[in-house]
Design a protein around this motif. Structure first.
Motif, short mmCIF file in Angstrom:
data_model
loop_
_atom_site.label_atom_id
_atom_site.label_comp_id
_atom_site.label_asym_id
_atom_site.label_seq_id
_atom_site.Cartn_x
_atom_site.Cartn_y
_atom_site.Cartn_z
N MET A 184 -0.85 -0.08 9.39
CA MET A 184 -0.05 -0.64 8.58
C MET A 184 0.72 -2.15 8.87
O MET A 184 0.55 -2.98 8.01
CB MET A 184 0.89 0.30 7.99
N THR B 205 0.86 -1.29 0.06
CA THR B 205 -0.05 0.00 0.12
C THR B 205 0.92 1.21 0.01
O THR B 205 2.07 0.91 0.43
CB THR B 205 -0.98 0.07 1.29
N GLU B 206 0.18 2.40 -0.34
CA GLU B 206 0.83 3.85 -0.44
C GLU B 206 0.28 4.67 0.80
O GLU B 206 -0.91 4.60 1.01
CB GLU B 206 0.92 4.24 -1.76
N GLY B 207 0.91 5.41 1.26
CA GLY B 207 0.44 6.52 2.21
C GLY B 207 1.57 7.21 2.91
O GLY B 207 2.82 7.08 2.73
N SER C 189 -1.48 4.35 12.58
CA SER C 189 -1.34 3.56 11.22
C SER C 189 -1.53 2.25 11.59
O SER C 189 -1.09 1.62 12.48
CB SER C 189 -0.20 3.82 10.50
N ARG D 219 -4.62 2.57 4.13
CA ARG D 219 -3.93 1.63 3.71
C ARG D 219 -4.50 0.20 4.06
O ARG D 219 -4.23 -0.45 3.35
CB ARG D 219 -2.44 1.55 4.82
N GLN E 259 -6.87 0.26 1.01
CA GLN E 259 -6.28 -0.30 -0.27
C GLN E 259 -6.02 -1.63 -0.13
O GLN E 259 -6.12 -2.26 -1.40
CB GLN E 259 -4.68 0.48 -0.29
N SER E 260 -5.78 -2.41 0.89
CA SER E 260 -5.23 -3.78 0.80
C SER E 260 -6.51 -4.62 0.38
O SER E 260 -6.35 -5.57 -0.58
CB SER E 260 -5.06 -4.32 2.22
#
Length: 120
Positions: free
Chosen positions: A27, A17-19, A25, A54, A57-58
């Motif tokens: 993540m 993911t990006e961020g 978070s 994130r 997004q996943s």
């Protein structure tokens, strides 16, 4: 970039993911969240505290229908960029090249900066 994780008898493949990094978070716990979700028949994922998106997004990369929500305005921006955008990176290359070719602007030349100083 794609990664794989294994938990007992479950193997998950997911996209990186990006961020941004920030306190709060999720993540680092994404693999655990994905493991739990894999055990259900869910087709839709609701991310009620989406932050940098994130987790959303996943789930989107795995084909879930995603509803992403957060009170922070910047979270909406991430959602629009990472979840709603259907274009590939290559479609932005001309714009990126143009912006990268522009000369920098010193802070005292910025109009917003001058307006802010005059108000105070």
């Amino acid at each position: 970039m794609q990664s794989s994780i294994c938990f007992n008898d479950i193997t998950l493949d997911f996209q990186e993911t990006e961020g941004i990094k920030y306190i709060g978070s999720k993540m680092k716990i994404i693999p655990h969240i994905l493991q739990l979700a894999k055990q259900t028949n869910a087709k839709t994922f609701f991310d009620g505290f989406s932050g940098s998106t994130r987790v959303s997004q996943s789930f989107a990369h795995l084909g879930y229908s995603v509803v992403s929500n957060d009170i922070a305005v910047w979270s909406e921006v991430f959602g629009l960029c990472y979840l709603m955008n259907n274009r590939g990176y290559e479609e932005y290359q001309d714009l990126i090249d143009h912006l990268n070719s522009m000369p920098p602007i010193r802070s005292e030349e910025r109009r917003v900066g001058k307006e802010c100083r005059s108000r105070w």
